[in-house]
Write an enzyme that holds these catalytic residues in place. Structure first.
Site, PDB file in Angstrom:
ATOM      1  N   ASN A  55       2.100  75.801  69.563  1.00  0.00           N
ATOM      2  CA  ASN A  55       3.357  76.521  69.784  1.00  0.00           C
ATOM      3  C   ASN A  55       3.766  76.411  71.242  1.00  0.00           C
ATOM      4  O   ASN A  55       2.936  76.462  72.151  1.00  0.00           O
ATOM      5  CB  ASN A  55       3.273  77.970  69.302  1.00  0.00           C
ATOM      6  CG  ASN A  55       2.098  78.763  69.825  1.00  0.00           C
ATOM      7  OD1 ASN A  55       1.034  78.214  70.087  1.00  0.00           O
ATOM      8  ND2 ASN A  55       2.280  80.058  69.972  1.00  0.00           N
ATOM      9  N   GLU A  57       6.463  78.245  73.605  1.00  0.00           N
ATOM     10  CA  GLU A  57       7.410  79.353  73.691  1.00  0.00           C
ATOM     11  C   GLU A  57       8.445  79.105  74.780  1.00  0.00           C
ATOM     12  O   GLU A  57       8.341  78.154  75.566  1.00  0.00           O
ATOM     13  CB  GLU A  57       6.635  80.656  73.927  1.00  0.00           C
ATOM     14  CG  GLU A  57       5.707  80.959  72.758  1.00  0.00           C
ATOM     15  CD  GLU A  57       5.020  82.307  72.834  1.00  0.00           C
ATOM     16  OE1 GLU A  57       5.002  82.916  73.930  1.00  0.00           O
ATOM     17  OE2 GLU A  57       4.495  82.739  71.787  1.00  0.00           O
ATOM     18  N   CYS A  66       7.159  76.451  66.742  1.00  0.00           N
ATOM     19  CA  CYS A  66       5.816  76.718  66.191  1.00  0.00           C
ATOM     20  C   CYS A  66       4.954  75.448  66.207  1.00  0.00           C
ATOM     21  O   CYS A  66       5.478  74.318  66.208  1.00  0.00           O
ATOM     22  CB  CYS A  66       5.919  77.193  64.748  1.00  0.00           C
ATOM     23  SG  CYS A  66       6.689  78.795  64.515  1.00  0.00           S
ATOM     24  N   GLU A  68       3.151  74.156  63.823  1.00  0.00           N
ATOM     25  CA  GLU A  68       3.274  73.320  62.619  1.00  0.00           C
ATOM     26  C   GLU A  68       4.490  72.410  62.714  1.00  0.00           C
ATOM     27  O   GLU A  68       4.448  71.227  62.367  1.00  0.00           O
ATOM     28  CB  GLU A  68       3.398  74.199  61.365  1.00  0.00           C
ATOM     29  CG  GLU A  68       2.203  75.108  61.124  1.00  0.00           C
ATOM     30  CD  GLU A  68       2.336  76.476  61.774  1.00  0.00           C
ATOM     31  OE1 GLU A  68       2.902  76.567  62.882  1.00  0.00           O
ATOM     32  OE2 GLU A  68       1.849  77.444  61.180  1.00  0.00           O
ATOM     33  N   CYS A  99       4.623  80.247  59.153  1.00  0.00           N
ATOM     34  CA  CYS A  99       5.803  81.093  58.915  1.00  0.00           C
ATOM     35  C   CYS A  99       6.738  80.388  57.924  1.00  0.00           C
ATOM     36  O   CYS A  99       6.611  79.191  57.647  1.00  0.00           O
ATOM     37  CB  CYS A  99       6.519  81.398  60.229  1.00  0.00           C
ATOM     38  SG  CYS A  99       7.522  80.043  60.878  1.00  0.00           S
ATOM     39  N   CYS A 102       8.495  77.208  59.077  1.00  0.00           N
ATOM     40  CA  CYS A 102       7.620  76.025  59.051  1.00  0.00           C
ATOM     41  C   CYS A 102       7.377  75.558  57.620  1.00  0.00           C
ATOM     42  O   CYS A 102       7.311  74.347  57.359  1.00  0.00           O
ATOM     43  CB  CYS A 102       6.300  76.327  59.758  1.00  0.00           C
ATOM     44  SG  CYS A 102       6.505  76.468  61.547  1.00  0.00           S
TER      45      CYS A 102
END
Ligand code: THU
Length: 142
Positions: A55, A57, A66, A68, A99, A102
């Site tokens: 990830n 940010e 993210c 993934e 999530c 993803c």
């Protein structure tokens, strides 16, 4: 096929252990100064290549990517669009699942049988499938 399972590390599956190790290394590279929640992913293509992601940010939180999705973007940029499974490593109990955003991105390329293996730093492992976590992905405008 839907797989549900809990268990420890998989000494009998060296290829999976290698994916887990690559996801753990990617997790260490996560850029997560805001949430402090690091995620690493290792996406395996149908021909056996592995693409990792972490990830990343952003001060504008919604710009965060993210782990993934990062892995999917790398794989597609390298010409891979067929995938077997993904390993996601977090420091969460139970191990965190991808999530919904993803899952939808994975569903663009992967079918219901695509394996999702969530692992935490203690080695706790949960195996499931894309079809189990996102049974009805959005498939486009009819
Ligand atoms: N995160 C992921 O990398 N993958 C997911 O599937 C869920 C959440 C990241 C985004 C953010 O940097 C942090 O975890 C907390 O939400």
């Amino acid at each position: 096929m839907t797989m549900h399972g809990k268990g420890g590390m998989t000494a009998h599956d060296p290829e999976l252990n290698d994916l887990v190790q690559q996801a753990r290394v990617a997790r260490e590279r996560a850029y997560a100064p805001y949430s402090k929640f690091k995620v690493g992913a290792a996406l395996e293509s149908s021909s056996g290549e592995v693409y990792t992601g972490c990830n990343v940010e952003n001060a504008s939180y919604g710009a965060t990517i993210c782990a993934e999705r990062g892995a999917v973007m790398r794989a597609v940029a390298e010409g891979r669009k067929d995938f077997r499974r993904i390993v996601v490593v977090t420091d969460a109990e139970p191990p965190a699942q991808p999530c919904a955003l993803c899952l939808q991105v994975l569903a663009e390329f992967c079918g219901a049988d695509f394996e999702i293996i969530s692992v935490n730093l203690q080695g706790g492992t949960e195996k499931t499938s894309l079809g189990a976590l996102l049974p009805r992905p959005f498939n486009g405008i009819p």
